[in-house]
Write an enzyme that holds these catalytic residues in place. Structure first.
Site, PDB file in Angstrom:
ATOM      1  N   TYR A 142       0.826  -1.218   0.000  1.00  0.00           N
ATOM      2  CA  TYR A 142       0.000   0.000   0.000  1.00  0.00           C
ATOM      3  C   TYR A 142       0.857   1.264   0.000  1.00  0.00           C
ATOM      4  O   TYR A 142       0.348   2.362  -0.181  1.00  0.00           O
ATOM      5  CB  TYR A 142      -0.946   0.018   1.207  1.00  0.00           C
ATOM      6  CG  TYR A 142      -2.005  -1.077   1.188  1.00  0.00           C
ATOM      7  CD1 TYR A 142      -2.322  -1.754   0.007  1.00  0.00           C
ATOM      8  CD2 TYR A 142      -2.682  -1.445   2.340  1.00  0.00           C
ATOM      9  CE1 TYR A 142      -3.280  -2.752  -0.010  1.00  0.00           C
ATOM     10  CE2 TYR A 142      -3.644  -2.448   2.320  1.00  0.00           C
ATOM     11  CZ  TYR A 142      -3.937  -3.103   1.139  1.00  0.00           C
ATOM     12  OH  TYR A 142      -4.886  -4.099   1.122  1.00  0.00           O
ATOM     13  N   LYS A 193       3.562 -15.392   1.458  1.00  0.00           N
ATOM     14  CA  LYS A 193       3.541 -16.205   0.238  1.00  0.00           C
ATOM     15  C   LYS A 193       4.990 -16.448  -0.186  1.00  0.00           C
ATOM     16  O   LYS A 193       5.436 -15.973  -1.238  1.00  0.00           O
ATOM     17  CB  LYS A 193       2.755 -15.487  -0.869  1.00  0.00           C
ATOM     18  CG  LYS A 193       1.253 -15.464  -0.644  1.00  0.00           C
ATOM     19  CD  LYS A 193       0.579 -16.813  -0.877  1.00  0.00           C
ATOM     20  CE  LYS A 193       0.516 -17.153  -2.349  1.00  0.00           C
ATOM     21  NZ  LYS A 193      -0.025 -18.522  -2.557  1.00  0.00           N
ATOM     22  N   ASP A 226      -2.662 -18.027   1.674  1.00  0.00           N
ATOM     23  CA  ASP A 226      -3.910 -18.581   1.125  1.00  0.00           C
ATOM     24  C   ASP A 226      -4.393 -19.756   1.970  1.00  0.00           C
ATOM     25  O   ASP A 226      -5.582 -19.892   2.260  1.00  0.00           O
ATOM     26  CB  ASP A 226      -3.744 -18.981  -0.356  1.00  0.00           C
ATOM     27  CG  ASP A 226      -2.505 -19.819  -0.627  1.00  0.00           C
ATOM     28  OD1 ASP A 226      -1.581 -19.809   0.210  1.00  0.00           O
ATOM     29  OD2 ASP A 226      -2.460 -20.488  -1.674  1.00  0.00           O
ATOM     30  N   ASP A 250      -4.937  -7.269   5.791  1.00  0.00           N
ATOM     31  CA  ASP A 250      -6.204  -6.625   5.443  1.00  0.00           C
ATOM     32  C   ASP A 250      -7.265  -7.697   5.177  1.00  0.00           C
ATOM     33  O   ASP A 250      -8.390  -7.640   5.698  1.00  0.00           O
ATOM     34  CB  ASP A 250      -5.965  -5.779   4.173  1.00  0.00           C
ATOM     35  CG  ASP A 250      -6.999  -4.700   3.995  1.00  0.00           C
ATOM     36  OD1 ASP A 250      -7.960  -4.660   4.784  1.00  0.00           O
ATOM     37  OD2 ASP A 250      -6.854  -3.908   3.043  1.00  0.00           O
ATOM     38  N   ASP A 254     -10.297  -9.278   8.050  1.00  0.00           N
ATOM     39  CA  ASP A 254     -11.728  -9.176   7.734  1.00  0.00           C
ATOM     40  C   ASP A 254     -12.382 -10.557   7.744  1.00  0.00           C
ATOM     41  O   ASP A 254     -13.529 -10.703   8.175  1.00  0.00           O
ATOM     42  CB  ASP A 254     -11.944  -8.510   6.367  1.00  0.00           C
ATOM     43  CG  ASP A 254     -12.035  -6.992   6.497  1.00  0.00           C
ATOM     44  OD1 ASP A 254     -11.686  -6.484   7.583  1.00  0.00           O
ATOM     45  OD2 ASP A 254     -12.441  -6.325   5.541  1.00  0.00           O
TER      46      ASP A 254
END
Ligand code: NAD
Length: 370
Positions: A142, A193, A226, A250, A254
């Site tokens: 970001y 990852k 993942d 992020d 959630d």
């Protein structure tokens, strides 16, 4: 003078309504526990823009920098949709995060027994769930450069975001995760990852080195982000602390949030570096926004705000017992079936924002005998 300097920023919409309920708890604590908080209250968000010309003034920022903790309500609303970007209500949040260097975002996902049925997962998977996601908040994709959209030729354009992490950025957020795990169930799951991203492999190596050098007593597992998402909905109770970067944090926070059922129940904390006086910059806020659709109707659930305050007691002021007392009071109110409209399933009585705040204070009196 108290050493608990708090800046309170109620903000816009329901921010004011839910913060008013925290003031009731502060008043009760000051009266019955003979403690004092040194409180400054100031404007933030659209309300600040209307009165002070910016969503957070330099003076307010200065007070934030001099405080031990910031308690933030919520900002935003359609009224300010056309305000220039850098003065929009949400810009205040970004400035606070940036100027206070709030690099570690803590999002607990706790399923209270009374609300276990509100989860989208089967009750036995989530009952008793208590996990903590530690997300890096001030770096990563970001913020990385180069970024932007540019033309390649007449017909093609391209967009670039860049994921960059440095050793010290990973180490400092990892320390927060390891230190917190020691106070909980002593396990950190570091999600990245590393199979396909250079930054993922780098992240894994730095976390491993730090673990070997300073935190070998903590159980560490590495998990691909993942797979972590999948495991969160398959068997969330396997986790204790999940450590991850800005982007994956992020998404994973959630996902974890929805395990608990309602937006009105989710607190958060963002921690910065330790200051010269030994305290660390910190901001506490509910995950929800200013909810313009229910603002001014005393329908908002104040429990996410109240539990953000409980996190402040725990993480900024080392007041573990008081923090737990507030959490137990919230549990008791819910077990009695008192609910705001957003969590009304299983309610004996649907109550207003103000009534919920009063009910929590009543429980505090009962639990503490005061
Ligand atoms: P929101 O979180 O404000 O509301 C989403 C939905 O959840 C609404 O239906 C709302 O009524 C409900 N809700 C939220 N909090 C609740 C509570 N405590 N009790 C009961 N119901 C609750 O998100 P949104 O509608 O997407 O955004 C509204 C405004 O808030 C926008 O201006 C947005 O930019 C801003 N926002 C601010 C923050 C923040 O201040 N940290 C976070 C998210 C959104």
């Amino acid at each position: 003078m108290s050493n608990k300097k708090i800046l309170i920023l109620p903000g816009d919409g329901i921010g004011n309504e839910v913060m008013a309920e925290v003031f009731k708890i502060i008043n009760w604590m000051e009266k019955t526990k003979s403690m004092s908080f040194d409180i400054s209250e100031r404007l933030v968000g659209g309300t600040a823009y209307d009165k002070e010309g910016d969503s957070i003034s330099d003076e307010t920022m200065q007070v934030a920098l001099n405080s031990d903790a910031v308690l933030f309500g919520a900002v935003g609303g359609a009224k300010w949709d056309n305000v220039e970007r850098e003065k929009r209500p949400e810009a205040a949040l970004l400035r606070l995060r940036k100027d206070l260097d709030l690099f570690a975002n803590l999002r607990p996902a706790v399923v209270l027994d009374a609300l276990a049925e509100a989860s989208s997962l089967k009750i036995d998977l989530v009952k008793g769930l208590d996990i903590l996601i530690v997300r890096e908040l001030t770096s990563g994709i970001y913020f990385g450069h180069p970024r932007g959209i540019s033309k390649i030729n007449e017909t093609e354009s391209k967009a670039i975001d860049t994921q960059v992490y440095t050793t010290s950025e990973i180490e400092r957020v990892s320390r927060v995760a390891f230190d917190l795990a020691k106070l909980r169930n002593n396990k950190v799951s570091s999600a990245e990852k590393s199979n396909v991203m250079e930054t993922g492999l780098f992240w894994r190596n730095i976390v491993t080195d730090l673990h070997n050098k300073e935190y070998s007593s903590v159980n560490l597992e590495h998990i691909l982000a993942d797979n972590c998402a999948m495991q969160l909905v398959r068997d969330p109770k396997q986790f204790d602390v999940i450590l991850t970067d800005n982007l994956f944090g992020d998404l994973l926070s959630d996902t974890a949030a929805m395990l608990t059922g309602s937006l009105g129940m989710l607190p958060s904390a963002s921690l910065g570096p330790v200051k010269d006086n030994g305290t660390r910059a910190a901001m506490y806020e509910p995950v929800h926004g200013s909810a313009p659709d229910i603002a001014g109707q005393s329908k908002a659930n104040p429990l996410a705000m109240i539990m953000s305050f409980a996190m402040m007691l725990k993480y900024s002021f080392d007041m573990q017992e008081d923090s737990q007392l507030v959490e137990r009071a919230v549990q008791s109110v819910l077990l009695k079936g008192l609910r705001t409209a957003d969590i009304k399933d299983g309610a004996n009585k649907v109550i207003s924002t103000k009534e919920m705040g009063d009910a929590v204070v009543e429980e505090l009196k009962i639990l503490s005998g005061n």
